[in-house]
Each structure stands twice: as C-alpha cells, then as structure tokens.
Design an enzyme around this catalytic site. Structure first.
Site, PDB file in Angstrom:
ATOM      1  N   HIS A 184     -40.123  18.365 -32.405  1.00  0.00           N
ATOM      2  CA  HIS A 184     -40.152  17.723 -31.095  1.00  0.00           C
ATOM      3  C   HIS A 184     -41.268  18.320 -30.245  1.00  0.00           C
ATOM      4  O   HIS A 184     -41.817  19.379 -30.546  1.00  0.00           O
ATOM      5  CB  HIS A 184     -38.812  17.906 -30.369  1.00  0.00           C
ATOM      6  CG  HIS A 184     -38.575  19.301 -29.878  1.00  0.00           C
ATOM      7  ND1 HIS A 184     -38.270  20.363 -30.716  1.00  0.00           N
ATOM      8  CD2 HIS A 184     -38.619  19.835 -28.616  1.00  0.00           C
ATOM      9  CE1 HIS A 184     -38.115  21.466 -30.005  1.00  0.00           C
ATOM     10  NE2 HIS A 184     -38.335  21.179 -28.730  1.00  0.00           N
ATOM     11  N   ASN A 231     -44.830  22.647 -28.870  1.00  0.00           N
ATOM     12  CA  ASN A 231     -44.716  24.037 -29.289  1.00  0.00           C
ATOM     13  C   ASN A 231     -44.068  24.035 -30.665  1.00  0.00           C
ATOM     14  O   ASN A 231     -43.005  23.455 -30.838  1.00  0.00           O
ATOM     15  CB  ASN A 231     -43.835  24.840 -28.335  1.00  0.00           C
ATOM     16  CG  ASN A 231     -44.412  24.922 -26.931  1.00  0.00           C
ATOM     17  OD1 ASN A 231     -45.612  24.866 -26.751  1.00  0.00           O
ATOM     18  ND2 ASN A 231     -43.551  25.050 -25.940  1.00  0.00           N
ATOM     19  N   CYS A 271     -27.448  20.845 -33.935  1.00  0.00           N
ATOM     20  CA  CYS A 271     -28.740  20.541 -33.305  1.00  0.00           C
ATOM     21  C   CYS A 271     -28.584  19.366 -32.335  1.00  0.00           C
ATOM     22  O   CYS A 271     -28.158  18.281 -32.729  1.00  0.00           O
ATOM     23  CB  CYS A 271     -29.776  20.198 -34.372  1.00  0.00           C
ATOM     24  SG  CYS A 271     -31.364  19.655 -33.670  1.00  0.00           S
ATOM     25  N   CYS A 280     -30.766  15.993 -33.272  1.00  0.00           N
ATOM     26  CA  CYS A 280     -30.443  15.122 -34.399  1.00  0.00           C
ATOM     27  C   CYS A 280     -29.648  13.919 -33.896  1.00  0.00           C
ATOM     28  O   CYS A 280     -29.026  13.982 -32.829  1.00  0.00           O
ATOM     29  CB  CYS A 280     -29.623  15.889 -35.446  1.00  0.00           C
ATOM     30  SG  CYS A 280     -30.588  17.091 -36.390  1.00  0.00           S
ATOM     31  N   HIS A 317     -35.680  21.397 -34.535  1.00  0.00           N
ATOM     32  CA  HIS A 317     -35.976  19.985 -34.802  1.00  0.00           C
ATOM     33  C   HIS A 317     -37.402  19.657 -34.355  1.00  0.00           C
ATOM     34  O   HIS A 317     -37.842  20.118 -33.304  1.00  0.00           O
ATOM     35  CB  HIS A 317     -34.985  19.108 -34.033  1.00  0.00           C
ATOM     36  CG  HIS A 317     -34.916  17.698 -34.506  1.00  0.00           C
ATOM     37  ND1 HIS A 317     -33.899  17.218 -35.295  1.00  0.00           N
ATOM     38  CD2 HIS A 317     -35.759  16.652 -34.315  1.00  0.00           C
ATOM     39  CE1 HIS A 317     -34.099  15.940 -35.554  1.00  0.00           C
ATOM     40  NE2 HIS A 317     -35.239  15.579 -34.963  1.00  0.00           N
ATOM     41  N   HIS A 361     -34.417  16.336 -39.340  1.00  0.00           N
ATOM     42  CA  HIS A 361     -34.420  17.704 -38.818  1.00  0.00           C
ATOM     43  C   HIS A 361     -35.374  18.619 -39.580  1.00  0.00           C
ATOM     44  O   HIS A 361     -35.948  19.552 -39.002  1.00  0.00           O
ATOM     45  CB  HIS A 361     -33.001  18.285 -38.877  1.00  0.00           C
ATOM     46  CG  HIS A 361     -32.883  19.658 -38.301  1.00  0.00           C
ATOM     47  ND1 HIS A 361     -32.625  19.893 -36.964  1.00  0.00           N
ATOM     48  CD2 HIS A 361     -33.002  20.887 -38.886  1.00  0.00           C
ATOM     49  CE1 HIS A 361     -32.598  21.201 -36.744  1.00  0.00           C
ATOM     50  NE2 HIS A 361     -32.818  21.829 -37.884  1.00  0.00           N
TER      51      HIS A 361
END
Length: 352
Positions: free
Chosen positions: A169, A156, A70, A73, A167, A116
């Site tokens: 965000h 979203n 990811c 992270c 993750h 995460h």
C-alpha cells in the site's frame, strides 16, 4: 476504469477503482465503529519557516498486526477489515489515524492490490496503470478541497522505513501548505530563471542527465537517472520527457508507457544487493506542483515545475542501513557513501 465511492461505518470515505466497468460494489462495513476523532494540528516553526503536524491520536494506530488480522486485506466472512468487499483491484480510503485532517488537510491510504503477499513490483502493467489512474484521480479531487495546497502521493516499503502494515500500500497526503522540499525547488527555479533570462532549471537538469553517465533506463516518454548530487545510497529520479506540473498533465502516451518503465525500475531495486537478500526497503515519492498561489516565488508559475518521482533506499550495502546521524539530522547536510555514478552502473547491471 470504474470508480465507486462509499462510506465506512465511522463515516470515512472509501473508493474502489476497478478494471472492469461492470463490477458492483455494494458491500457494507459491518464493524461497530464510532465516528473518527482526530487531534491534528499544524504548527508553524517561525525560525525555520516550515510546519510540523501535531497528531497525538496516532499513538494508538495499528502496529504490525498478524497476517490474519491485516486491516488492508478484503473482508472475508467474520474477518472484518477496512475494505468491506471480499475482493478489490485498487482501493483508496481516508486514513483512520491521519497526520492531517479537517482544516489541516487530509490523509488517505492506497491499497495497490488485495494480495497481501504481493508488492508493487509484482503487479501486472494493467494493475500498475490502474494505480496511476487512482493517484491522478485523487490528486484532482483533493486539489479542490479548500484546505489543500499540495498533494503528495507516496509509498513507504519495508519495516526499515517504518512501515507498520505489511500489505502492499501507499499513502496520499494533502497538505494545507507548500512543503519545504517543494519550496526549495521553486526558489531554485526562480533564481535560475532570472539568472539565465528565462531558462527552466528542470529542463536544464534533464538535458544534462540525458547526456551523461547516470541514466539507468530510458523509454520514449520517461527517463530514470541517478542525480548528480544524490542524497541517498541508491536514489533514482524518474521524469516524463515532456515537462508537466502534475499527474493530471500526463498525456496518454506517457500514461501508457509508465507501468513498464516503473515496474522495471522497482524490480531492479530488488536486485541491487544480490540474490538471497531481503526485499529492498524504499520510499517512492511523487513531486507535484502546489495548487495554491506561488506569489512568493517571483516569476515562477505552476507550469515551470516538473512532475517527477524520487525513488530511494536507506540500505547502503548488504545488511547495513544509512542512518541520518548528526550532519543529516542536525544540519540537513547529507553524506552519501555511494558515488552516484557507481549506483547508476549497478542499477544498469541488474537489468532483467
């Protein structure tokens, strides 16, 4: 809050927002990245009067990487990510694959937490308040860029929405124009103001909803309600009770109460469809007044606009999604299968 700005290996800006004032951020991005090259171009549709961003470089963006790869992270050992430090509270950085760039605006990524497996709804009130500070600061900074006319902070959430990174965000788009949705609101504001001899349409809508049956939750400074003409199966609008044009206008009392109200709203969204259901996919979108000229909306100023957040899901019932089919996609005429009054009742029922 402490703010620390730095640069990634390819020259993009990265900003740490920390809860502690004594936090030191001096980690260096060790990735061998070349300078980012984008092909963003905004084209005007002369028939519809709106704009389309053409961004072919986004075809190569990262798509559902495994958890151990990811990019949002923190960096740990030889596992290098977009965030050079080994931990963070909130981070904002320029998108590596932006829809808008240069003279066409700017796109940023907002990482709400280094965890995460978390979600916005699982943040503490202190963490949520820090995200609000980051949104506000970025709105201020981006509004001063010569190419930017409107700043849009949004999240979203969920693969059904199209999220490609798991993750927690969100994003910030800084547009070089006033967006079509906002332009429609400004035109309605102008028409209503002229027809009523000066009444503000946002104020009238808020007064009507406060007196009605679609209020979901209410605090001293914020109110959340399902709008009378909701487009989506479950859609909630969150307004500060004192009208302000943007996040910068919120007073300390509204900022203090926001995390409690917003976190409760998100947690109710996750309970709409009952126990055992996967997390509710949603879009959470801040609507702020444009920073550019409003000359085309005669009689309307920035102060007439009302900051608000629109939260909605495309899930209409357990296991079923609301697709934008012929009427919605072809003619922009929405058909909602869930009566707004029922949606508001359901959201009140799932109170924690």
């Amino acid at each position: 809050m402490k703010k620390t700005s730095t640069r990634l290996a390819d020259g993009r800006e990265l900003i740490y927002y920390d809860l502690r004032d004594d936090t030191v951020r001096d980690a260096v991005d060790r990735r061998p990245l070349e300078r980012t090259v984008t092909t963003s171009e905004v084209r005007r549709d002369v028939l519809l009067g709106d704009s389309v961003a053409i961004a072919s470089h986004r075809q190569g963006r990262i798509y559902h990487p495994p958890v151990d790869q990811c990019p949002l992270c923190p960096t740990t050992g030889d596992r290098l990510s977009e965030i050079p430090d080994s931990s963070y509270d909130v981070v904002v950085f320029e998108n590596r694959f932006p829809s808008l760039a240069g003279d066409s605006g700017r796109c940023e990524v907002v990482c709400f937490t280094s965890d995460h497996d978390a979600s916005f709804a699982s943040l503490t009130e202190e963490q949520a308040a820090l995200v609000l500070e980051a949104w506000t600061d970025r709105t201020s900074e981006l509004s001063h860029l010569p190419s930017v006319e409107q700043v849009f902070c949004f999240e979203n959430r969920g693969e059904e929405i199209g999220v490609t990174l798991g993750h927690p965000h969100g994003q910030i788009y800084a547009y070089p124009f006033t967006t079509p949705r906002t332009a429609l609101m400004l035109r309605s504001l102008a028409t209503h103001k002229e027809a009523t001899g000066g009444e503000n349409l946002f104020d009238a809508v808020l007064e009507r909803e406060l007196a009605g049956e679609r209020v979901v939750l209410e605090g001293e400074h914020w109110v959340a309600f399902v709008p009378y003409s909701a487009h989506w199966p479950y859609e909630v609008h969150l307004y500060p009770k004192r009208r302000v044009p943007d996040l910068l206008g919120l007073d300390e009392a509204a900022r203090t109460e926001f995390p409690k109200v917003y976190l409760e709203l998100l947690r109710r969204f996750d309970r709409i469809f009952g126990e055992g259901e996967p997390p509710t996919p949603y879009i959470a979108a801040w609507h702020q007044a444009p920073f550019g000229t409003l000359e085309e909306f005669e009689g309307v100023s920035r102060d007439d606009f009302a900051l608000h957040l629109e939260l909605f899901t495309i899930r209409r019932t357990s296991g079923k999604l609301k697709f934008l089919a012929g009427s919605e996609s072809g003619m922009s005429v929405f058909i909602n299968d869930v009566p707004p009054e029922f949606a508001a009742q359901r959201l009140r029922e799932v109170a924690s």
